[in-house]
Design a protein around this motif. Structure first.
Motif, PDB file in Angstrom:
ATOM      1  N   ALA A 107       1.033  -0.857  -0.321  1.00 52.60           N
ATOM      2  CA  ALA A 107      -0.367   0.108   0.067  1.00 52.60           C
ATOM      3  C   ALA A 107       0.863   1.630  -0.061  1.00 52.60           C
ATOM      4  CB  ALA A 107      -0.930   0.195   1.614  1.00 52.60           C
ATOM      5  N   ALA A 108       2.120   1.240  -0.073  1.00 53.83           N
ATOM      6  CA  ALA A 108       3.305   1.854   0.617  1.00 53.83           C
ATOM      7  C   ALA A 108       4.583   2.021   0.874  1.00 53.83           C
ATOM      8  CB  ALA A 108       3.135   2.831   1.927  1.00 53.83           C
ATOM      9  N   TYR A 109       5.332   2.734   0.151  1.00 57.68           N
ATOM     10  CA  TYR A 109       6.374   2.294   0.179  1.00 57.68           C
ATOM     11  C   TYR A 109       7.394   3.525   1.482  1.00 57.68           C
ATOM     12  CZ  TYR A 109      11.419   1.666  -0.288  1.00 57.68           C
ATOM     13  OH  TYR A 109      13.178   0.977  -0.316  1.00 57.68           O
ATOM     14  N   VAL A 110       8.135   2.927   2.628  1.00 57.40           N
ATOM     15  CA  VAL A 110       9.383   4.273   3.039  1.00 57.40           C
ATOM     16  C   VAL A 110      10.208   3.672   3.198  1.00 57.40           C
ATOM     17  CG1 VAL A 110       9.195   5.086   4.928  1.00 57.40           C
ATOM     18  CG2 VAL A 110       6.962   4.809   4.256  1.00 57.40           C
ATOM     19  N   PRO A 111      11.082   3.660   2.944  1.00 64.89           N
ATOM     20  CA  PRO A 111      12.364   4.130   2.667  1.00 64.89           C
ATOM     21  C   PRO A 111      12.887   4.526   3.532  1.00 64.89           C
ATOM     22  CG  PRO A 111      12.299   5.146   0.596  1.00 64.89           C
ATOM     23  CD  PRO A 111      11.205   4.848   1.604  1.00 64.89           C
ATOM     24  N   VAL A 112      14.070   3.891   4.430  1.00 67.74           N
ATOM     25  CA  VAL A 112      14.682   5.204   5.911  1.00 67.74           C
ATOM     26  C   VAL A 112      16.319   4.767   5.915  1.00 67.74           C
ATOM     27  CG1 VAL A 112      14.861   5.400   8.297  1.00 67.74           C
ATOM     28  CG2 VAL A 112      12.697   4.622   7.304  1.00 67.74           C
ATOM     29  N   ASP A 113      16.933   6.112   5.608  1.00 69.40           N
ATOM     30  CA  ASP A 113      18.836   5.792   5.494  1.00 69.40           C
ATOM     31  C   ASP A 113      18.765   7.570   5.301  1.00 69.40           C
ATOM     32  OD1 ASP A 113      20.199   3.440   3.353  1.00 69.40           O
ATOM     33  OD2 ASP A 113      20.944   5.833   3.150  1.00 69.40           O
ATOM     34  N   LEU A 114      20.374   7.315   6.159  1.00 71.23           N
ATOM     35  CA  LEU A 114      21.214   7.961   6.212  1.00 71.23           C
ATOM     36  C   LEU A 114      21.875   8.864   5.698  1.00 71.23           C
ATOM     37  CD1 LEU A 114      21.789   9.443   9.112  1.00 71.23           C
ATOM     38  CD2 LEU A 114      23.798   7.533   9.282  1.00 71.23           C
ATOM     39  N   SER A 115      22.007   7.735   4.213  1.00 74.58           N
ATOM     40  CA  SER A 115      22.579   8.682   3.429  1.00 74.58           C
ATOM     41  C   SER A 115      21.286   9.703   2.529  1.00 74.58           C
ATOM     42  CB  SER A 115      23.795   7.949   2.210  1.00 74.58           C
ATOM     43  OG  SER A 115      23.494   8.825   1.470  1.00 74.58           O
ATOM     44  N   GLY A 116      21.120  10.544   2.608  1.00 78.18           N
ATOM     45  CA  GLY A 116      20.308  11.008   1.952  1.00 78.18           C
ATOM     46  C   GLY A 116      20.735  11.161   0.154  1.00 78.18           C
ATOM     47  N   VAL A 135       5.029   7.128  -1.750  1.00 74.95           N
ATOM     48  CA  VAL A 135       6.798   6.646  -1.348  1.00 74.95           C
ATOM     49  C   VAL A 135       7.265   7.998  -0.446  1.00 74.95           C
ATOM     50  CG1 VAL A 135       9.633   6.806  -1.898  1.00 74.95           C
ATOM     51  CG2 VAL A 135       7.543   5.867  -3.561  1.00 74.95           C
ATOM     52  N   TYR A 136       7.510   7.527   0.073  1.00 75.68           N
ATOM     53  CA  TYR A 136       7.634   8.338   1.718  1.00 75.68           C
ATOM     54  C   TYR A 136       9.253   8.143   2.328  1.00 75.68           C
ATOM     55  CZ  TYR A 136       2.732   8.680   1.778  1.00 75.68           C
ATOM     56  OH  TYR A 136       1.330   8.498   1.341  1.00 75.68           O
ATOM     57  N   PRO A 137       9.696   8.729   1.745  1.00 79.29           N
ATOM     58  CA  PRO A 137      11.714   9.036   1.936  1.00 79.29           C
ATOM     59  C   PRO A 137      11.528   8.932   4.045  1.00 79.29           C
ATOM     60  CG  PRO A 137      11.545   9.724   0.038  1.00 79.29           C
ATOM     61  CD  PRO A 137       9.852   9.786   0.385  1.00 79.29           C
ATOM     62  N   VAL A 138      12.170   9.038   3.925  1.00 78.49           N
ATOM     63  CA  VAL A 138      12.602   9.440   5.308  1.00 78.49           C
ATOM     64  C   VAL A 138      13.954   9.039   5.180  1.00 78.49           C
ATOM     65  CG1 VAL A 138      12.673   8.911   8.320  1.00 78.49           C
ATOM     66  CG2 VAL A 138      10.376   8.505   6.826  1.00 78.49           C
ATOM     67  N   GLU A 139      14.761   9.941   5.613  1.00 76.13           N
ATOM     68  CA  GLU A 139      15.994  10.413   5.877  1.00 76.13           C
ATOM     69  C   GLU A 139      16.509  10.488   7.427  1.00 76.13           C
ATOM     70  OE1 GLU A 139      20.076  13.697   4.784  1.00 76.13           O
ATOM     71  OE2 GLU A 139      17.713  13.506   4.243  1.00 76.13           O
ATOM     72  N   ALA A 140      16.815   9.204   7.857  1.00 81.41           N
ATOM     73  CA  ALA A 140      17.409   9.444   9.124  1.00 81.41           C
ATOM     74  C   ALA A 140      18.385   8.150   8.902  1.00 81.41           C
ATOM     75  CB  ALA A 140      15.968   8.849   9.870  1.00 81.41           C
ATOM     76  N   ASP A 141      18.512   7.699  11.080  1.00 77.94           N
ATOM     77  CA  ASP A 141      20.015   7.120  11.149  1.00 77.94           C
ATOM     78  C   ASP A 141      18.218   6.130  12.338  1.00 77.94           C
ATOM     79  OD1 ASP A 141      20.980   5.309  12.479  1.00 77.94           O
ATOM     80  OD2 ASP A 141      22.126   6.954  14.344  1.00 77.94           O
ATOM     81  N   PHE A 142      18.685   5.355  11.285  1.00 79.39           N
ATOM     82  CA  PHE A 142      17.402   3.190  11.267  1.00 79.39           C
ATOM     83  C   PHE A 142      17.992   3.272  12.593  1.00 79.39           C
ATOM     84  CE2 PHE A 142      20.656   1.148   8.613  1.00 79.39           C
ATOM     85  CZ  PHE A 142      20.650   0.570   9.795  1.00 79.39           C
ATOM     86  N   THR A 143      19.080   3.495  13.611  1.00 79.96           N
ATOM     87  CA  THR A 143      19.282   2.573  14.804  1.00 79.96           C
ATOM     88  C   THR A 143      18.632   3.265  15.943  1.00 79.96           C
ATOM     89  OG1 THR A 143      21.397   3.306  15.028  1.00 79.96           O
ATOM     90  CG2 THR A 143      21.836   1.633  13.327  1.00 79.96           C
ATOM     91  N   GLN A 144      18.733   5.207  15.855  1.00 77.86           N
ATOM     92  CA  GLN A 144      18.214   5.556  16.754  1.00 77.86           C
ATOM     93  C   GLN A 144      15.994   5.932  16.000  1.00 77.86           C
ATOM     94  OE1 GLN A 144      20.404   6.650  18.904  1.00 77.86           O
ATOM     95  NE2 GLN A 144      21.659   5.793  17.544  1.00 77.86           N
ATOM     96  N   ARG A 145      15.704   6.229  17.306  1.00 74.03           N
ATOM     97  CA  ARG A 145      14.251   6.772  17.162  1.00 74.03           C
ATOM     98  C   ARG A 145      13.920   7.000  16.149  1.00 74.03           C
ATOM     99  NH1 ARG A 145      10.157  10.193  18.812  1.00 74.03           N
ATOM    100  NH2 ARG A 145       8.276   9.323  19.424  1.00 74.03           N
ATOM    101  N   VAL A 146      12.738   6.336  15.240  1.00 68.72           N
ATOM    102  CA  VAL A 146      12.626   7.071  13.938  1.00 68.72           C
ATOM    103  C   VAL A 146      11.193   7.661  13.813  1.00 68.72           C
ATOM    104  CG1 VAL A 146      12.427   7.194  11.226  1.00 68.72           C
ATOM    105  CG2 VAL A 146      14.567   5.882  12.451  1.00 68.72           C
ATOM    106  N   LEU A 147      10.519   8.559  13.138  1.00 72.34           N
ATOM    107  CA  LEU A 147       9.427   8.444  13.134  1.00 72.34           C
ATOM    108  C   LEU A 147       8.948   8.717  12.359  1.00 72.34           C
ATOM    109  CD1 LEU A 147       8.525  12.519  15.055  1.00 72.34           C
ATOM    110  CD2 LEU A 147       8.248   9.935  16.166  1.00 72.34           C
TER     111      LEU A 147
END
Length: 328
Positions: A107-116, A135-147
């Motif tokens: 239904a949706a795709y959310v990639p999470v990565d630190l390399s913008g 597609v909702y890209p999230v630039e974040a460190d996935f080892t930390q808390r991610v919203l």
């Protein structure tokens, strides 16, 4: 539908440097055994070099995992079910992701990565390939808390954690990460995770020390990043790449080895290293079936199915979120 919204969850200082990177480098270089977390290997250059590594004949994990996704896509889709929001942890270039998305009708795709940079490029590529998929890209460190994006709050979720990246973490950190993502993905969620199997030493060491020197360049790029972002003057040519199998810990270790006595400055601090001293830059833990199951259960996930008939041996494990235990 395309890329709907890019979320950035990275704290940077006035100089534009990730504050966690600065803190980890300063702390890591001050230890008796110098060590810097592996996630900092993946700036734009490091991410591109890693993509080159995945194409090397010696680097079997990507080949084995891709083979599993191709051959067992239908079985995975049946076990996962349609209509889930796929949240990919450490998506990178997302080269294997289309195999999963093609199979499960998400239904949706959310990639999470630190390399913008790589995140934006791969999100745009996938949006073009799947034009009806939000597609909702999230630039974040996935080892930390991610919203996670509010748009997927009501959707059932599938965490996708390919590439055996969980192996970069010691067991306690891996369990913490699995618990954090159990909480973030919520009740009813599932997780498809790649875990590398223990195998012969020669195969393992060749995968992390290729004769073409691509992995060595990937490892030394960490020093390039430190020099560039933290005003370092490290003589990079004086460091050698080393990959060794630690049998007691069931892991490959990557080190940057000082080829001579040296001193250097990073972020205004002076450091010294003796010849032979190392900076421990990455672990890649390998798991047998029992250990992998114990790891997942400790992290709040119950294994449902395992596909591990690749050669060389690699596993994709589907797990479901375990109900949180009531307080005693």
């Amino acid at each position: 539908m395309g890329v709907v919204r890019h979320l950035r969850q990275v704290d940077a200082d006035a100089a534009g440097v990730d504050t966690a990177f600065r803190a980890d480098v300063r702390a890591g270089l001050s230890q008796a055994q110098k060590a810097i977390p592996a996630r900092w290997l993946y700036d734009a250059t490091g991410s591109a070099l890693f993509e080159d590594i995945t194409a090397l004949p010696e680097y079997y994990p990507t080949r084995s995992e891709t083979d599993l996704l191709k051959r067992h896509a239908a079985a995975m889709a049946a076990a996962i079910g349609p209509g889930r929001a796929v949240v990919e942890l450490g998506s990178g270039s997302a080269t294997k992701t289309p195999l999963l998305l093609d199979a499960i009708a998400p239904a949706a795709y959310v990639p999470v990565d630190l390399s913008g940079t790589m995140l934006r490029d791969s999100a745009a590529d996938l949006a073009a390939r799947f034009p009806g998929l939000p597609v909702y890209p999230v630039e974040a460190d996935f080892t930390q808390r991610v919203l996670l994006p509010r748009e997927i709050a009501a959707l059932p979720k599938l965490g996708f954690f390919p590439g055996s990246t969980i192996g970069n973490m010691v067991a306690a950190s891996a369990v913490d990460l699995l618990r954090n993502w159990r909480a973030a993905l919520g009740d009813g969620s599932r997780l498809l995770i790649g875990i590398d199997r223990i195998k012969d030493r020669a195969t393992l060491t060749a995968a992390y020390d290729d004769p073409a020197g691509v992995t060595a360049a990937f490892n030394r790029n960490l020093l390039e990043r430190i020099n560039r972002e933290l005003e370092g003057d490290i003589a990079i040519e004086n460091f050698l790449h080393r990959a060794v199998w630690n049998d007691a810990q069931a892991r490959i270790e990557m080190h940057l080895v000082a080829a001579c006595d040296m001193a250097f400055t990073v972020d205004g601090q002076r450091y010294r290293m003796a010849k032979g001293e190392t900076i421990h830059s990455e672990n890649s833990h390998k798991y047998g079936p029992r250990d992998a199951s114990l790891l997942l259960r400790a992290g709040g996930w119950t294994p449902l199915a395992t596909w591990d008939d690749a050669d060389p041996a690699f596993a994709l494990i589907l797990a479901e979120a375990t109900e949180p235990r009531s307080a005693p």
